[in-house]
Scaffold this active site. Structure first.
Site, PDB file in Angstrom:
ATOM      1  N   ARG A 107     -39.781  -7.537  -6.598  1.00 27.86           N
ATOM      2  CA  ARG A 107     -39.065  -8.393  -5.643  1.00 27.86           C
ATOM      3  C   ARG A 107     -38.396  -9.411  -5.202  1.00 27.86           C
ATOM      4  O   ARG A 107     -39.530 -10.257  -5.680  1.00 27.86           O
ATOM      5  CB  ARG A 107     -40.720  -8.319  -4.198  1.00 27.86           C
ATOM      6  CG  ARG A 107     -39.595  -8.457  -2.707  1.00 27.86           C
ATOM      7  CD  ARG A 107     -40.715  -8.080  -2.171  1.00 27.86           C
ATOM      8  NE  ARG A 107     -40.381  -6.914  -1.418  1.00 27.86           N
ATOM      9  CZ  ARG A 107     -40.346  -6.150  -0.103  1.00 27.86           C
ATOM     10  NH1 ARG A 107     -40.785  -6.939   0.676  1.00 27.86           N
ATOM     11  NH2 ARG A 107     -40.737  -5.219   0.069  1.00 27.86           N
ATOM     12  N   HIS A 134     -32.356  -1.975  -1.243  1.00 31.26           N
ATOM     13  CA  HIS A 134     -34.118  -1.855  -0.925  1.00 31.26           C
ATOM     14  C   HIS A 134     -34.266   0.376  -1.303  1.00 31.26           C
ATOM     15  O   HIS A 134     -34.363   0.283  -1.244  1.00 31.26           O
ATOM     16  CB  HIS A 134     -34.450  -2.079   0.173  1.00 31.26           C
ATOM     17  CG  HIS A 134     -36.252  -2.473   0.538  1.00 31.26           C
ATOM     18  ND1 HIS A 134     -36.509  -1.915   0.045  1.00 31.26           N
ATOM     19  CD2 HIS A 134     -36.416  -2.260   1.537  1.00 31.26           C
ATOM     20  CE1 HIS A 134     -38.075  -1.908   0.217  1.00 31.26           C
ATOM     21  NE2 HIS A 134     -37.985  -2.335   1.129  1.00 31.26           N
ATOM     22  N   GLN A 137     -37.454   2.076  -0.676  1.00 31.20           N
ATOM     23  CA  GLN A 137     -37.836   2.332   0.449  1.00 31.20           C
ATOM     24  C   GLN A 137     -36.909   3.707   1.467  1.00 31.20           C
ATOM     25  O   GLN A 137     -37.254   4.498   1.917  1.00 31.20           O
ATOM     26  CB  GLN A 137     -37.037   1.152   1.302  1.00 31.20           C
ATOM     27  CG  GLN A 137     -37.096   1.243   3.173  1.00 31.20           C
ATOM     28  CD  GLN A 137     -38.205   1.387   3.498  1.00 31.20           C
ATOM     29  OE1 GLN A 137     -39.370   0.507   2.965  1.00 31.20           O
ATOM     30  NE2 GLN A 137     -38.664   2.636   4.094  1.00 31.20           N
ATOM     31  N   ASP A 230     -32.989  -2.037  11.600  1.00 25.18           N
ATOM     32  CA  ASP A 230     -33.446  -3.071  10.712  1.00 25.18           C
ATOM     33  C   ASP A 230     -33.894  -4.447  11.431  1.00 25.18           C
ATOM     34  O   ASP A 230     -33.068  -4.507  12.216  1.00 25.18           O
ATOM     35  CB  ASP A 230     -33.071  -3.375   9.189  1.00 25.18           C
ATOM     36  CG  ASP A 230     -34.178  -3.535   7.790  1.00 25.18           C
ATOM     37  OD1 ASP A 230     -35.170  -4.629   8.574  1.00 25.18           O
ATOM     38  OD2 ASP A 230     -33.830  -3.931   7.845  1.00 25.18           O
ATOM     39  N   CYS A 270     -37.921   0.910   7.859  1.00 20.81           N
ATOM     40  CA  CYS A 270     -39.068   0.571   6.842  1.00 20.81           C
ATOM     41  C   CYS A 270     -40.252  -0.467   7.599  1.00 20.81           C
ATOM     42  O   CYS A 270     -40.858  -0.257   6.587  1.00 20.81           O
ATOM     43  CB  CYS A 270     -38.132  -0.323   5.366  1.00 20.81           C
ATOM     44  SG  CYS A 270     -37.454  -2.203   6.553  1.00 20.81           S
ATOM     45  N   ARG A 298     -43.574   5.885   1.232  1.00 20.49           N
ATOM     46  CA  ARG A 298     -43.446   4.653   0.181  1.00 20.49           C
ATOM     47  C   ARG A 298     -44.035   5.336  -1.046  1.00 20.49           C
ATOM     48  O   ARG A 298     -43.978   4.953  -1.709  1.00 20.49           O
ATOM     49  CB  ARG A 298     -43.986   3.536   0.340  1.00 20.49           C
ATOM     50  CG  ARG A 298     -42.380   2.781   1.597  1.00 20.49           C
ATOM     51  CD  ARG A 298     -41.578   2.627   1.263  1.00 20.49           C
ATOM     52  NE  ARG A 298     -41.385   1.721  -0.184  1.00 20.49           N
ATOM     53  CZ  ARG A 298     -41.480   0.607   0.482  1.00 20.49           C
ATOM     54  NH1 ARG A 298     -41.155  -0.025   1.144  1.00 20.49           N
ATOM     55  NH2 ARG A 298     -40.887  -0.111  -1.110  1.00 20.49           N
TER      56      ARG A 298
HETATM   57  N1  NVA Z   1     -34.455  -5.855   5.659  1.00 22.64           N
HETATM   58  C1  NVA Z   1     -35.783  -6.247   5.096  1.00 22.64           C
HETATM   59  C2  NVA Z   1     -36.290  -5.651   4.881  1.00 22.64           C
HETATM   60  C3  NVA Z   1     -37.667  -5.427   4.776  1.00 22.64           C
HETATM   61  C4  NVA Z   1     -38.870  -4.369   3.895  1.00 22.64           C
HETATM   62  C5  NVA Z   1     -35.407  -7.906   4.957  1.00 22.64           C
HETATM   63  O1  NVA Z   1     -34.737  -7.932   3.905  1.00 22.64           O
HETATM   64  O2  NVA Z   1     -36.336  -9.202   5.016  1.00 22.64           O
HETATM   65  N1   CP Z   2     -40.522  -1.618   3.629  1.00 25.38           N
HETATM   66  C1   CP Z   2     -40.887  -2.478   3.626  1.00 25.38           C
HETATM   67  O1   CP Z   2     -40.665  -3.624   2.083  1.00 25.38           O
HETATM   68  O2   CP Z   2     -42.147  -3.012   3.746  1.00 25.38           O
HETATM   69  P1   CP Z   2     -42.455  -4.339   2.919  1.00 25.38           P
HETATM   70  O3   CP Z   2     -42.272  -5.844   3.123  1.00 25.38           O
HETATM   71  O4   CP Z   2     -44.880  -4.296   3.591  1.00 25.38           O
HETATM   72  O5   CP Z   2     -43.555  -4.245   1.438  1.00 25.38           O
END
Ligand code: NVA
Ligand code: CP
Length: 311
Positions: A107, A134, A137, A230, A270, A298
Site C-alpha cells: 500500500r 484499490h 476493495q 468514498d 469502503c 475483504r
Molecule cells: N480513497 C480512500 C480510500 C481508503 C480506503 C483513500 O485513499 O484514502
Molecule cells: N477500505 C480500506 O482499505 O480500509 P483500510 O484503509 O482500513 O485498509
C-alpha cells in the site's frame, strides 16, 4: 479453469471477465469453508510480506488473518521501519524480498512504484491501494453486490463524490468487466482519470455495459441498484481538506438523494467513512447499508487472490 500463474494483482484491467468471475467464485467457496469451520490450508508454509506506506485497518488485518486461515503467515513491514523508508531502492527491495517470501502486498502513494516493485519482484505483487487504484476493495465490493443482488451483469451502480480517486477508478474497471453499468457523479475538477475512463468504457463495450460521467448526482443515482461513495479527502490529500469540503457540497449521499435510486438499492462504502460529509448516518447506518458485509468480504475476496496467486 483459469490460470493465474505468474500474475500480479495490480489493477482489475489486467484481469479478464472470466478471471474476475473465477476469483469471485473462489471467494464464495473459501467463505463457505471458513463459516463451516473447515480447514483450508492451501498456503501452508507460505509467507506474505505486507509493505505499508499509508495507514490501514481493514487491509492490514484482513490480509494478515487471511494468510493465517490459509495456513500461511504474513509479515507487516512498515515503510518507516524497513530500509525502503531510508532510501533503499524499490528494485533492490523487490529483489531481496523475493528471496525470502512468496508474495508481496503493498500500500503506497504512487501507482508507478507498485508497477516498478512488480517488475523487479520474482513473486506475485498485490496492490493494497495506491493513489490511483484499490482493486482488492473492489473485488470485495463485487462479492458483496453478488451476495445481496444475486447477480452483477445488468445492474446499475452509481458512485457519488471524488471521481478522481482510487475507489472511483477501480469501481469503473470492475463494473465494466462484469457487465454492470456505472455512473459517476463528481464536481468538475474531480473527474476520473481519462485513460482509465477510456479503458473501462472499452471493457464495457465487450460486456455490454456503459460508463457514464456526469456532474449531476441525480442523473447518476437514477435507477441505481447500488449506491457507492468514498471520502472526499483521501490519504495524502489532507492539506486540501477545506477546499474539498467546499467543492463537494451537493454530493452528499443522504436520504433525499437516495430517494431517487431504486427502492431496494444497497449502499456501499469502503470505509473509513466521515458521517455528515460524504454520507449521512441515516444512510450508512440505515437499512440499505451493507458496509460491514463489505468490510468482512475483504477477507474472503483476498483469500481467493492469495490462494490463486501464491499456490
Ligand atoms: N480513497 C480512500 C480510500 C481508503 C480506503 C483513500 O485513499 O484514502
Ligand atoms: N477500505 C480500506 O482499505 O480500509 P483500510 O484503509 O482500513 O485498509
Amino acid at each position: 479453469k483459469q490460470t493465474f500463474k505468474g500474475m500480479n494483482f495490480l489493477q482489475l484491467a489486467d484481469y479478464s471477465t472470466d478471471q474476475i468471475l473465477y476469483l469471485l467464485n473462489e471467494a464464495v467457496e473459501l467463505k463457505k469453508l471458513q463459516k463451516q469451520g473447515k480447514p483450508h490450508s492451501f498456503l501452508s508454509g507460505k509467507v506474505l510480506g505486507m509493505i505499508f506506506e499509508k495507514s490501514s485497518t481493514r487491509t492490514r488485518v484482513s490480509f494478515e488473518v487471511g494468510m493465517l486461515q490459509l495456513g500461511g503467515h504474513a509479515i507487516f513491514l512498515s515503510s518507516k521501519d524497513i530500509q525502503l523508508g531510508r532510501g533503499e531502492s524499490i528494485s533492490d527491495t523487490a529483489k531481496v524480498l523475493s528471496r525470502y517470501i512468496d508474495g508481496i502486498m503493498i500500500r503506497t502513494f504512487s501507482h508507478e512504484s507498485v508497477e516498478e516493485l512488480a517488475s523487479h519482484a520474482t513473486v506475485p505483487v498485490i496492490n493494497g491501494l495506491t493513489d490511483l487504484q484499490h482493486p482488492t476493495q473492489v473485488l470485495a465490493d463485487l462479492l458483496t453486490i453478488l451476495e445481496h443482488k444475486g447477480k452483477l451483469a445488468g445492474l446499475k451502480l452509481c458512485y457519488i463524490g471524488d471521481g478522481n480517486n482510487n475507489m472511483a477508478h477501480s469501481l469503473m474497471e470492475g463494473a465494466a468487466k462484469v457487465g454492470m453499468d456505472i455512473s459517476i457523479a463528481s464536481p468538475s475538477g474531480y473527474m476520473p482519470n481519462e485513460e482509465i475512463t477510456k479503458r473501462a468504457a472499452q471493457a464495457g463495450m465487450e460486456t455490454g455495459s456503459t460508463v457514464t460521467i456526469t456532474t449531476d448526482p441525480y442523473e447518476a443515482i437514477k435507477n441505481a441498484d447500488v449506491v457507492v461513495t468514498d471520502v472526499w479527502t483521501s490519504m495524502g490529500q489532507e492539506e486540501e481538506t477545506a477546499i474539498r469540503l467546499k467543492a463537494f457540497q451537493g454530493f452528499q449521499v443522504n436520504e433525499e438523494l437516495c430517494s431517487h435510486a431504486n427502492k431496494d438499492f444497497i449502499f456501499l462504502h469502503c470505509l473509513p467513512a466521515h458521517r455528515g460529509e460524504e454520507v449521512t448516518s441515516e444512510i450508512i447506518d440505515g437499512p440499505h447499508s451493507v458496509v460491514f458485509d463489505e468490510a468482512e468480504n475483504r477477507l474472503h475476496a483476498q483469500k481467493a487472490i492469495l490462494k490463486l496467486l501464491l499456490s
